[in-house]
Design a protein around this motif. Structure first.
Motif, PDB file in Angstrom:
ATOM      1  N   TYR A 166       0.871  -1.292  -0.110  1.00 15.35           N
ATOM      2  CA  TYR A 166      -0.139  -0.013   0.195  1.00 15.35           C
ATOM      3  C   TYR A 166       0.762   1.198  -0.135  1.00 15.35           C
ATOM      4  N   TYR A 167       0.186   2.390  -0.294  1.00 15.93           N
ATOM      5  CA  TYR A 167       0.905   3.590  -0.351  1.00 15.93           C
ATOM      6  C   TYR A 167       0.314   4.653   0.561  1.00 15.93           C
ATOM      7  N   PRO A 168       1.103   5.600   1.119  1.00 10.84           N
ATOM      8  CA  PRO A 168       0.535   6.161   2.190  1.00 10.84           C
ATOM      9  C   PRO A 168      -0.469   7.533   1.546  1.00 10.84           C
ATOM     10  N   ALA A 169      -1.318   7.839   2.187  1.00 11.78           N
ATOM     11  CA  ALA A 169      -2.384   8.829   1.482  1.00 11.78           C
ATOM     12  C   ALA A 169      -1.856  10.281   1.539  1.00 11.78           C
ATOM     13  N   PHE A 170      -0.868  10.402   2.578  1.00  9.69           N
ATOM     14  CA  PHE A 170      -0.436  11.762   2.820  1.00  9.69           C
ATOM     15  C   PHE A 170       0.173  12.095   1.763  1.00  9.69           C
ATOM     16  N   TYR A 171       0.754  11.436   0.784  1.00 12.30           N
ATOM     17  CA  TYR A 171       1.434  12.022  -0.640  1.00 12.30           C
ATOM     18  C   TYR A 171       0.675  12.791  -1.337  1.00 12.30           C
ATOM     19  N   LEU A 172      -0.839  12.688  -0.957  1.00 11.38           N
ATOM     20  CA  LEU A 172      -1.873  13.267  -1.886  1.00 11.38           C
ATOM     21  C   LEU A 172      -2.245  14.637  -1.170  1.00 11.38           C
ATOM     22  N   THR A 173      -1.536  14.612  -0.182  1.00  9.84           N
ATOM     23  CA  THR A 173      -2.319  16.005   0.824  1.00  9.84           C
ATOM     24  C   THR A 173      -1.692  17.386   0.004  1.00  9.84           C
ATOM     25  N   GLY A 174      -2.647  18.100  -0.098  1.00  6.63           N
ATOM     26  CA  GLY A 174      -2.580  19.565  -0.758  1.00  6.63           C
ATOM     27  C   GLY A 174      -2.051  20.511  -0.154  1.00  6.63           C
ATOM     28  N   ASP A 175      -1.637  20.564   1.233  1.00  6.13           N
ATOM     29  CA  ASP A 175      -1.092  21.655   1.971  1.00  6.13           C
ATOM     30  C   ASP A 175       0.333  21.152   2.184  1.00  6.13           C
ATOM     31  N   ILE A 176       0.874  20.086   1.459  1.00 11.39           N
ATOM     32  CA  ILE A 176       2.333  19.531   1.471  1.00 11.39           C
ATOM     33  C   ILE A 176       2.908  19.418   0.267  1.00 11.39           C
TER      34      ILE A 176
ATOM     35  N   GLU B 168       3.244  17.430  10.056  1.00 10.95           N
ATOM     36  CA  GLU B 168       2.762  18.540  10.650  1.00 10.95           C
ATOM     37  C   GLU B 168       3.884  19.783  10.148  1.00 10.95           C
ATOM     38  N   ALA B 169       5.019  19.517  10.627  1.00  7.97           N
ATOM     39  CA  ALA B 169       6.139  20.577  10.371  1.00  7.97           C
ATOM     40  C   ALA B 169       6.168  21.048   8.868  1.00  7.97           C
ATOM     41  N   LEU B 170       5.892  20.119   7.893  1.00  8.45           N
ATOM     42  CA  LEU B 170       5.985  20.322   6.668  1.00  8.45           C
ATOM     43  C   LEU B 170       4.877  20.940   6.146  1.00  8.45           C
ATOM     44  N   SER B 171       3.816  20.826   6.796  1.00 10.73           N
ATOM     45  CA  SER B 171       2.554  21.538   6.546  1.00 10.73           C
ATOM     46  C   SER B 171       2.573  22.942   6.909  1.00 10.73           C
ATOM     47  N   ALA B 172       3.515  23.388   8.036  1.00 14.47           N
ATOM     48  CA  ALA B 172       3.704  24.506   8.661  1.00 14.47           C
ATOM     49  C   ALA B 172       5.038  25.308   7.820  1.00 14.47           C
ATOM     50  N   GLY B 173       5.384  24.658   7.003  1.00 14.83           N
ATOM     51  CA  GLY B 173       6.394  25.238   6.112  1.00 14.83           C
ATOM     52  C   GLY B 173       7.845  25.254   6.627  1.00 14.83           C
ATOM     53  N   ARG B 174       8.269  23.972   7.194  1.00  7.64           N
ATOM     54  CA  ARG B 174       9.500  23.893   7.973  1.00  7.64           C
ATOM     55  C   ARG B 174      10.309  22.763   7.319  1.00  7.64           C
ATOM     56  N   PRO B 175      10.374  22.694   6.070  1.00  7.79           N
ATOM     57  CA  PRO B 175      11.185  21.527   5.284  1.00  7.79           C
ATOM     58  C   PRO B 175      12.547  21.361   5.807  1.00  7.79           C
ATOM     59  N   ALA B 176      13.384  22.252   5.791  1.00  6.96           N
ATOM     60  CA  ALA B 176      14.952  22.235   6.339  1.00  6.96           C
ATOM     61  C   ALA B 176      14.730  21.553   7.717  1.00  6.96           C
ATOM     62  N   GLU B 177      14.091  21.901   8.575  1.00  7.77           N
ATOM     63  CA  GLU B 177      14.135  21.139   9.682  1.00  7.77           C
ATOM     64  C   GLU B 177      13.750  19.474   9.704  1.00  7.77           C
TER      65      GLU B 177
END
Length: 223
Positions: A155-165, A203-212
């Protein structure tokens, strides 16, 4: 093995001498399993490996004491072997039952994720992404997307389809996790981390913290 030794050395400040020596002995014993069996253990998540290892220790600790003092009790060997054999068999049976119970609970939890739509089949996933099967296979091969096994099905994680990331950022973080097993990668993305302020990487990616998150992924992969 070098990485394990360094990990033990870094933990020496917080472990007492007896505990450190016991841990070193356990790691040394793992080398006797051979590379294939040792790698099989490393495929388990930290939670699974730690849980099952503790179960095993708890089941054999009394037996270990019996073996340690067995030589001194040679005079009673005519009666003791059968008792020890029974104790050993019971210990192994309890350990097997505990492992089987853990695996059943894990499978039930994973099937629940499928039922909730948190995990998608290959057909559902590539259709939702709007790509071909070949493109999906290429993304998995490159490490930008990972799969998890639920029973005999991938199976594949559905969070790859999340629009806010951002999907490219998510793929880059996934690549940082390297060759870890799929369920270890799932654990990384969905478990709160102290280094991220007790938020999950998603959650951190959704908040715009990719480097962390990328730094956290690299550290997670090196453990």
């Amino acid at each position: 093995m070098v990485r394990q030794a360094r990990a033990l050395e870094s933990a020496a400040e917080i472990l007492d001498v007896e505990t450190e020596e016991a841990l070193r002995s356990a790691v040394g014993a793992a080398t006797m399993l051979g590379p294939d069996r040792a790698r099989a253990l490393l495929k388990l998540s930290d939670e699974q490996l730690g849980h099952l290892f503790k179960i095993g220790i708890a089941q054999v600790i009394d037996l270990a004491g019996t073996i340690t003092f067995g030589i001194a009790a040679a005079a009673t060997r005519d009666r003791q072997p059968s008792r020890r054999a029974k104790q050993h068999a019971k210990s192994l049976a309890r350990a097997d039952a505990a492992v089987a119970d853990f695996e059943q609970r894990a499978l039930a939890e994973r099937r629940a994720l499928v039922a909730q739509g948190a995990l998608l089949s290959a057909a559902e996933f590539w259709a939702a992404l709007g790509i071909t099967r070949q493109a999906l296979s290429k993304a998995v091969a490159s490490g930008r997307i990972f799969t998890v096994d639920v029973g005999a099905v991938q199976y594949y994680p559905a969070f790859y389809l999340t629009g806010d990331i951002d999907r490219k950022t998510l793929g880059k973080v996934t690549q940082r996790l390297g060759g870890l097993p799929g369920w270890s990668k799932w654990q990384f993305f969905t478990t709160p981390k102290a280094s991220l302020g007790n938020t999950t990487p998603l959650e951190a990616l959704s908040a715009g913290r990719p480097a962390e998150v990328e730094r956290a992924a690299a550290a997670f992969a090196e453990r």
